[in-house]
Design a protein around this motif. Structure first.
Motif, PDB file in Angstrom:
ATOM      1  N   MET A  28      -6.012   6.919  10.297  1.00  0.00           N
ATOM      2  CA  MET A  28      -6.331   5.855   9.371  1.00  0.00           C
ATOM      3  C   MET A  28      -6.936   4.688  10.126  1.00  0.00           C
ATOM      4  SD  MET A  28      -2.465   6.458   8.836  1.00  0.00           S
ATOM      5  CE  MET A  28      -2.651   6.508   7.117  1.00  0.00           C
ATOM      6  N   SER A  29      -7.799   4.018   9.487  1.00  0.00           N
ATOM      7  CA  SER A  29      -8.645   3.113  10.262  1.00  0.00           C
ATOM      8  C   SER A  29      -8.400   1.650   9.949  1.00  0.00           C
ATOM      9  CB  SER A  29     -10.104   3.457   9.977  1.00  0.00           C
ATOM     10  OG  SER A  29     -10.318   3.409   8.591  1.00  0.00           O
ATOM     11  N   ASN A  30      -7.218   1.340   9.508  1.00  0.00           N
ATOM     12  CA  ASN A  30      -7.017  -0.038   9.102  1.00  0.00           C
ATOM     13  C   ASN A  30      -5.988  -0.771   9.961  1.00  0.00           C
ATOM     14  OD1 ASN A  30      -8.770   0.225   6.707  1.00  0.00           O
ATOM     15  ND2 ASN A  30      -7.265   1.767   6.201  1.00  0.00           N
ATOM     16  N   SER A  31      -4.735  -0.587   9.664  1.00  0.00           N
ATOM     17  CA  SER A  31      -3.701  -1.334  10.358  1.00  0.00           C
ATOM     18  C   SER A  31      -2.925  -0.434  11.304  1.00  0.00           C
ATOM     19  CB  SER A  31      -2.743  -1.933   9.340  1.00  0.00           C
ATOM     20  OG  SER A  31      -1.563  -2.350   9.956  1.00  0.00           O
ATOM     21  N   THR A  80       0.818  -1.209   0.000  1.00  0.00           N
ATOM     22  CA  THR A  80       0.000   0.000   0.000  1.00  0.00           C
ATOM     23  C   THR A  80       0.853   1.261   0.000  1.00  0.00           C
ATOM     24  OG1 THR A  80      -1.793  -1.118   1.163  1.00  0.00           O
ATOM     25  CG2 THR A  80      -1.765   1.276   1.262  1.00  0.00           C
ATOM     26  N   MET A  81       1.872   1.259   0.837  1.00  0.00           N
ATOM     27  CA  MET A  81       2.725   2.437   0.919  1.00  0.00           C
ATOM     28  C   MET A  81       3.470   2.659  -0.382  1.00  0.00           C
ATOM     29  SD  MET A  81       2.205   4.061   3.631  1.00  0.00           S
ATOM     30  CE  MET A  81       3.578   5.226   3.621  1.00  0.00           C
ATOM     31  N   GLN A  82       3.884   1.586  -1.015  1.00  0.00           N
ATOM     32  CA  GLN A  82       4.574   1.740  -2.286  1.00  0.00           C
ATOM     33  C   GLN A  82       3.626   2.284  -3.354  1.00  0.00           C
ATOM     34  OE1 GLN A  82       6.322  -2.170  -2.602  1.00  0.00           O
ATOM     35  NE2 GLN A  82       8.334  -1.417  -1.955  1.00  0.00           N
ATOM     36  N   ALA A  83       2.373   1.862  -3.277  1.00  0.00           N
ATOM     37  CA  ALA A  83       1.378   2.374  -4.212  1.00  0.00           C
ATOM     38  C   ALA A  83       1.177   3.874  -4.008  1.00  0.00           C
ATOM     39  CB  ALA A  83       0.057   1.639  -4.033  1.00  0.00           C
ATOM     40  N   LEU A  84       1.257   4.299  -2.757  1.00  0.00           N
ATOM     41  CA  LEU A  84       1.042   5.705  -2.448  1.00  0.00           C
ATOM     42  C   LEU A  84       2.234   6.562  -2.792  1.00  0.00           C
ATOM     43  CD1 LEU A  84      -0.810   5.802   0.965  1.00  0.00           C
ATOM     44  CD2 LEU A  84      -1.543   6.803  -1.187  1.00  0.00           C
ATOM     45  N   LEU A 135      -6.962   2.132   2.496  1.00  0.00           N
ATOM     46  CA  LEU A 135      -6.473   3.044   3.529  1.00  0.00           C
ATOM     47  C   LEU A 135      -7.374   4.258   3.633  1.00  0.00           C
ATOM     48  CD1 LEU A 135      -2.736   4.137   3.799  1.00  0.00           C
ATOM     49  CD2 LEU A 135      -4.620   4.796   5.249  1.00  0.00           C
ATOM     50  N   ASN A 136      -8.008   4.413   4.770  1.00  0.00           N
ATOM     51  CA  ASN A 136      -8.879   5.553   4.980  1.00  0.00           C
ATOM     52  C   ASN A 136      -8.347   6.440   6.095  1.00  0.00           C
ATOM     53  OD1 ASN A 136     -11.263   5.156   3.145  1.00  0.00           O
ATOM     54  ND2 ASN A 136     -11.202   3.163   4.157  1.00  0.00           N
ATOM     55  N   ILE A 137      -7.850   7.574   5.715  1.00  0.00           N
ATOM     56  CA  ILE A 137      -7.340   8.527   6.693  1.00  0.00           C
ATOM     57  C   ILE A 137      -8.515   9.138   7.438  1.00  0.00           C
ATOM     58  CG2 ILE A 137      -6.136  10.697   6.982  1.00  0.00           C
ATOM     59  CD1 ILE A 137      -4.471  10.046   4.590  1.00  0.00           C
ATOM     60  N   THR A 138      -8.444   9.123   8.752  1.00  0.00           N
ATOM     61  CA  THR A 138      -9.516   9.734   9.537  1.00  0.00           C
ATOM     62  C   THR A 138      -9.231  11.217   9.713  1.00  0.00           C
ATOM     63  OG1 THR A 138      -8.400   9.225  11.618  1.00  0.00           O
ATOM     64  CG2 THR A 138      -9.949   7.588  10.793  1.00  0.00           C
ATOM     65  N   GLU A 139     -10.310  11.955   9.858  1.00  0.00           N
ATOM     66  CA  GLU A 139     -10.158  13.403  10.021  1.00  0.00           C
ATOM     67  C   GLU A 139      -9.440  13.740  11.328  1.00  0.00           C
ATOM     68  OE1 GLU A 139     -14.300  13.176   9.589  1.00  0.00           O
ATOM     69  OE2 GLU A 139     -14.353  14.902   8.227  1.00  0.00           O
ATOM     70  N   VAL A 153      -6.151   9.444  -1.171  1.00  0.00           N
ATOM     71  CA  VAL A 153      -5.549   8.264  -0.551  1.00  0.00           C
ATOM     72  C   VAL A 153      -6.470   7.062  -0.713  1.00  0.00           C
ATOM     73  CG1 VAL A 153      -4.913   7.218   1.649  1.00  0.00           C
ATOM     74  CG2 VAL A 153      -4.104   9.508   1.080  1.00  0.00           C
ATOM     75  N   LYS A 154      -7.738   7.300  -0.505  1.00  0.00           N
ATOM     76  CA  LYS A 154      -8.709   6.222  -0.667  1.00  0.00           C
ATOM     77  C   LYS A 154      -8.675   5.673  -2.094  1.00  0.00           C
ATOM     78  CE  LYS A 154     -12.620   6.986   1.506  1.00  0.00           C
ATOM     79  NZ  LYS A 154     -14.034   7.406   1.770  1.00  0.00           N
ATOM     80  N   ALA A 155      -8.602   6.582  -3.039  1.00  0.00           N
ATOM     81  CA  ALA A 155      -8.587   6.181  -4.450  1.00  0.00           C
ATOM     82  C   ALA A 155      -7.298   5.434  -4.791  1.00  0.00           C
ATOM     83  CB  ALA A 155      -8.739   7.410  -5.337  1.00  0.00           C
ATOM     84  N   LEU A 156      -6.175   5.982  -4.385  1.00  0.00           N
ATOM     85  CA  LEU A 156      -4.884   5.380  -4.733  1.00  0.00           C
ATOM     86  C   LEU A 156      -4.715   3.998  -4.110  1.00  0.00           C
ATOM     87  CD1 LEU A 156      -2.405   8.402  -4.476  1.00  0.00           C
ATOM     88  CD2 LEU A 156      -3.028   7.139  -6.538  1.00  0.00           C
ATOM     89  N   THR A 157      -5.357   3.783  -2.964  1.00  0.00           N
ATOM     90  CA  THR A 157      -5.212   2.499  -2.282  1.00  0.00           C
ATOM     91  C   THR A 157      -6.442   1.615  -2.482  1.00  0.00           C
ATOM     92  OG1 THR A 157      -6.148   3.311  -0.198  1.00  0.00           O
ATOM     93  CG2 THR A 157      -3.767   3.555  -0.501  1.00  0.00           C
TER      94      THR A 157
END
Lengths: 110, 110
Positions: free
Chosen positions: B1-4, A100-104, B42-46, B34-38
Motif C-alpha cells: 500500500m502506498s500511503n501511510s 479507513t480500516m473501520q470502513a474496510l 488506500l492503494n494496495i501495491t502488487e 480496496v480502492k473503492a471502499l476507501t
DNA sequence: TTATTATGCATAAGAAAATTATGTATAAAT
DNA sequence: ATTTATACATAATTTTCTTATGCATAATAA
C-alpha cells in the motif's frame, strides 16, 4: 513492541503523543507509561524504542537532556517546535488510518 | 500500500476480511475493491499483495482456483476453514489495536 | 493505426521498522 | 548472594512494505 504486528509503524506516534502530554520523559519511563496506559497489553521493546528516539532526535523532532538520578543515567527527551507540529500530523494520520480500516472492516453492507 | 506507514501489518487482515465477505476474489479485484471502499485513499501495491496471497495460501488459510476469463488469467482465492477462523482472530486483533491506540492517544485526562 | 491505459499475474532489490539477543552498569529487593 | 528493577545501547535477523521490473492480453484514445 511485542504484541501485534499491527503496531508496526505506530511507535513514533505513541512517543510523540506521550511527550506532547508530559513535557519531558526518558526512555524507560516511556516503556512503563505505555505498559500502564494499556494495562500491560502493549510492551515497547528497548530494541525498538531507543533507535526510534535517536532517529526522532536526529530528525530534529526531539531535544535531549542528560541527567543523573540516584547515580543512574537518564536521557530526558522533549518535543522541539517541529516535533510538536509533527505530533499533530501523526495523530491525524492515525485517526485517518483508523477511519479507513473501520470502513474496510466494518461494512457488512457495502 | 502506498500511503501511510501505519498500514504495515494490516494487509493480511484486509485480505481475509474481504474474502470473508465475498466468498472468492482474485488479486486485481482486491486492489480495486480496496480502492473503492476507501475512496482512493488506500492503494494496495502488487508487490505487497501477491506475495501476501502466496503466503496465506502456503499457510493454508486460502485455497486457489485458476480461471481464464476473456483469454486472461485469474487466480481466485477463497478462505479455507482455518482461514475463516483466522479471520476472526485478525479482526479481533484489529479491534484491540484500535482500542489500545485510542487509549494511548485520546486521553488528555489519564 | 499506433500508443496508452486497463486488466492480470509475478518477482527481485531495497528500505523501514520491528523482534530477539546481547552487553554494560547501578540500586533495590529477596 | 542472587535476582529483579532501573537505565542505557547496539547488532543480527525477520517481517512487511515500496519501488522497479517483467510478461501478456484487451480496450480505449490519439
Amino acid at each position: 513492541m511485542s504484541n501485534s504486528k499491527l503496531y508496526k509503524g505506530s511507535l513514533n506516534t505513541i512517543i510523540l503523543k506521550l511527550l506532547n502530554e508530559n513535557d519531558k520523559m526518558y526512555g524507560y519511563e516511556i516503556t512503563q507509561k505505555v505498559k500502564a496506559l494499556t494495562k500491560g497489553e502493549l510492551n515497547i521493546t528497548e530494541g525498538a524504542l531507543y533507535p526510534a528516539l535517536h532517529k526522532l532526535e536526529a530528525e530534529g523532532l526531539l531535544d535531549v537532556e542528560v541527567a543523573k538520578v540516584d547515580n543512574r543515567l537518564r536521557k530526558y527527551y522533549k518535543l522541539t517546535e517541529t516535533g510538536t507540529k509533527e505530533t499533530v500530523n501523526k495523530l491525524n494520520e492515525l485517526a485517518e488510518y483508523i477511519k479507513t480500516m473501520q470502513a474496510l472492516v466494518k461494512p457488512k453492507f457495502a
